[in-house]
Motif scaffolding. Structure first.
Motif, PDB file in Angstrom:
ATOM      1  N   GLN A  53      40.821  35.716  41.653  1.00  0.00           N
ATOM      2  CA  GLN A  53      40.336  36.954  42.261  1.00  0.00           C
ATOM      3  C   GLN A  53      41.098  38.173  41.758  1.00  0.00           C
ATOM      4  O   GLN A  53      40.505  39.230  41.544  1.00  0.00           O
ATOM      5  CB  GLN A  53      40.437  36.876  43.781  1.00  0.00           C
ATOM      6  N   ALA A  54      42.379  38.031  41.556  1.00  0.00           N
ATOM      7  CA  ALA A  54      43.175  39.160  41.065  1.00  0.00           C
ATOM      8  C   ALA A  54      44.393  38.629  40.335  1.00  0.00           C
ATOM      9  O   ALA A  54      44.999  37.632  40.753  1.00  0.00           O
ATOM     10  CB  ALA A  54      43.613  40.063  42.221  1.00  0.00           C
ATOM     11  N   TYR A 122      47.248  44.762  43.558  1.00  0.00           N
ATOM     12  CA  TYR A 122      46.786  45.812  42.657  1.00  0.00           C
ATOM     13  C   TYR A 122      47.712  47.015  42.652  1.00  0.00           C
ATOM     14  O   TYR A 122      47.818  47.734  41.656  1.00  0.00           O
ATOM     15  CB  TYR A 122      45.375  46.255  43.054  1.00  0.00           C
ATOM     16  N   THR A 141      43.653  42.685  36.213  1.00  0.00           N
ATOM     17  CA  THR A 141      42.228  42.354  36.167  1.00  0.00           C
ATOM     18  C   THR A 141      41.374  43.513  36.659  1.00  0.00           C
ATOM     19  O   THR A 141      40.222  43.650  36.246  1.00  0.00           O
ATOM     20  CB  THR A 141      41.935  41.098  37.008  1.00  0.00           C
ATOM     21  N   LEU A 142      41.917  44.357  37.525  1.00  0.00           N
ATOM     22  CA  LEU A 142      41.154  45.492  38.030  1.00  0.00           C
ATOM     23  C   LEU A 142      40.772  46.438  36.898  1.00  0.00           C
ATOM     24  O   LEU A 142      39.640  46.930  36.845  1.00  0.00           O
ATOM     25  CB  LEU A 142      41.959  46.251  39.091  1.00  0.00           C
ATOM     26  N   LEU A 155      35.722  36.373  37.401  1.00  0.00           N
ATOM     27  CA  LEU A 155      36.533  36.659  38.572  1.00  0.00           C
ATOM     28  C   LEU A 155      35.710  36.495  39.840  1.00  0.00           C
ATOM     29  O   LEU A 155      34.493  36.718  39.844  1.00  0.00           O
ATOM     30  CB  LEU A 155      37.083  38.080  38.519  1.00  0.00           C
ATOM     31  N   PRO A 158      36.385  40.686  42.544  1.00  0.00           N
ATOM     32  CA  PRO A 158      37.569  41.523  42.320  1.00  0.00           C
ATOM     33  C   PRO A 158      37.496  42.868  43.038  1.00  0.00           C
ATOM     34  O   PRO A 158      38.523  43.491  43.305  1.00  0.00           O
ATOM     35  CB  PRO A 158      37.566  41.711  40.807  1.00  0.00           C
TER      36      PRO A 158
END
Length: 202
Positions: A53-54, A122, A141-142, A155, A158
């Motif tokens: 997910q992140a 994040y 990843t963001l 993902l 996200p």
């Protein structure tokens, strides 16, 4: 101190954290380490499918929010970190271990805590004074999601909801919990913010 027994679940995510040996910086440029991380995640997923997910890479550690449909967090992490260490050693000719200890994990069961942890991951570069906006940090990843770049793997959600609203939210400081409290909560097997008691019963 013995390692805490792994709690296996496919119902909620894990926050994963691991730091380099002696808190040293990686001996190679961050873009190279980042590419090795992505390769290692993909390599481990081929053996033990998970849902990422992140993921945020810092100069001497990384944060990962991950779901394990097959309840095999230990197997995935073994494949990922072993492969990552191998790639870095090959690049640097380093003999000593890359990571200082085994990864730390914390299960995030509560929905409100889940969003708190996602934002904390994040915001890590912001708290270190590297960036002012989460999406501007390139080893996250963001950033890839916002810029529509290929990570090499999919993902899991996200971004929560509308992208613009999400970015406004993810860049705001948490009004309820400080980063220190969140960090402390992530040392627990099940993530939980410790309440400060101002009084006690007599």
């Amino acid at each position: 101190m013995p390692r805490k027994p792994i709690i296996r679940t496919n119902l909620c995510p894990y926050h994963i954290y691991i730091r380099t040996n002696n808190k040293e910086w990686f001996d190679i440029p961050m873009p190279t380490v980042w590419s090795y991380c992505l390769k290692s995640i993909k390599y481990a997923q081929n053996h033990h499918p998970v849902e990422i997910q992140a993921f945020v890479l810092m100069t001497n550690h990384y944060h990962l929010l991950i779901w394990t449909p097959n309840c095999d967090i230990d197997r995935f992490m073994f494949f990922m970190n072993s492969h990552l260490s191998k790639l870095i050693r090959r690049e640097t000719s380093r003999i000593n271990r890359i990571f200082g200890d085994r990864y730390k994990w914390s299960i995030v069961k509560d929905q409100k805590y889940y969003q708190t942890v996602l934002r904390y991951i994040y915001q890590n570069p912001n708290h270190k004074g590297i960036t002012q906006l989460c999406q501007d940090y390139e080893f996250s990843t963001l950033s890839y999601v916002i810029n529509n770049e290929d990570l090499g793997f999919k993902l899991k959600e996200p971004i929560i909801g509308d992208p613009i609203t999400f970015l406004e939210w993810v860049n705001q400081e948490d009004e309820k919990f400080s980063s220190n409290k969140i960090r402390d909560g992530l040392t627990r097997p099940e993530f939980k913010i410790k309440n400060n008691r101002t009084s006690r019963r007599i």
